[in-house]
Design a protein around this motif. Structure first.
Motif, short mmCIF file in Angstrom:
data_model
loop_
_atom_site.label_atom_id
_atom_site.label_comp_id
_atom_site.label_asym_id
_atom_site.label_seq_id
_atom_site.Cartn_x
_atom_site.Cartn_y
_atom_site.Cartn_z
N LEU A 181 -6.49 5.44 -6.02
CA LEU A 181 -6.20 4.00 -6.08
C LEU A 181 -7.49 3.18 -6.14
N LEU A 221 -3.72 12.71 1.26
CA LEU A 221 -3.77 11.27 1.49
C LEU A 221 -5.13 10.71 1.05
N TRP A 253 2.50 10.94 -2.33
CA TRP A 253 1.14 11.50 -2.21
C TRP A 253 1.12 12.86 -1.57
N LEU A 267 0.83 -1.20 0.00
CA LEU A 267 0.00 0.00 0.00
C LEU A 267 0.86 1.25 0.00
N VAL A 268 1.92 1.25 0.78
CA VAL A 268 2.82 2.40 0.82
C VAL A 268 3.44 2.63 -0.55
N ALA A 315 -5.14 10.52 -2.71
CA ALA A 315 -4.30 9.44 -3.22
C ALA A 315 -4.98 8.09 -3.04
N LEU A 316 -5.59 7.87 -1.89
CA LEU A 316 -6.32 6.62 -1.66
C LEU A 316 -7.53 6.51 -2.58
N LEU A 332 0.84 4.11 -2.92
CA LEU A 332 0.59 5.53 -2.65
C LEU A 332 1.68 6.42 -3.22
N LEU A 384 3.52 5.49 7.01
CA LEU A 384 3.61 6.69 6.18
C LEU A 384 4.40 7.82 6.84
#
Length: 94
Positions: A28, A21, A11, A4-5, A24-25, A8, A50
């Motif tokens: 995705l 954030l 971001w 996941l990092v 960015a999520l 991202l 993060l």
């Protein structure tokens, strides 16, 4: 979580961290890189990975919950919804 990092990437913007954030999520999720029903790490774990405060992660996830991209249950965590459910209009029955 390292996956996941990596997804991202970079971001962070120049302003407040939580909207960046959340954006960015959301990107995705919309792109399908975080598929429906994907469980997210805990807020604490994500914040640590993060390098941000937990409040930043909490605020970002709150935005996604409000926009119906994310659902959560206390003690069960948070997961991606499929697809984001529209908000009911005032006075409209479901």
């Amino acid at each position: 979580m390292p996956h996941l990092v990596r997804l991202l990437g970079e971001w962070r913007g120049g302003g407040a961290a939580y909207p960046a954030l959340a954006a960015a999520l959301r990107a995705l999720i919309v792109e399908g890189r975080l598929p429906p029903y994907t469980r997210l790490p805990s807020e604490r774990e994500l914040a640590l990975a993060l390098g941000v405060l937990r409040n930043t992660v909490t605020a970002a996830l709150d935005v996604l919950r409000e926009q119906r991209y994310l659902a959560s249950r206390r003690g069960r965590g948070s997961w991606i919804t499929s697809p984001p459910a529209p908000k009911p209009r005032r006075g409209e029955a479901w």
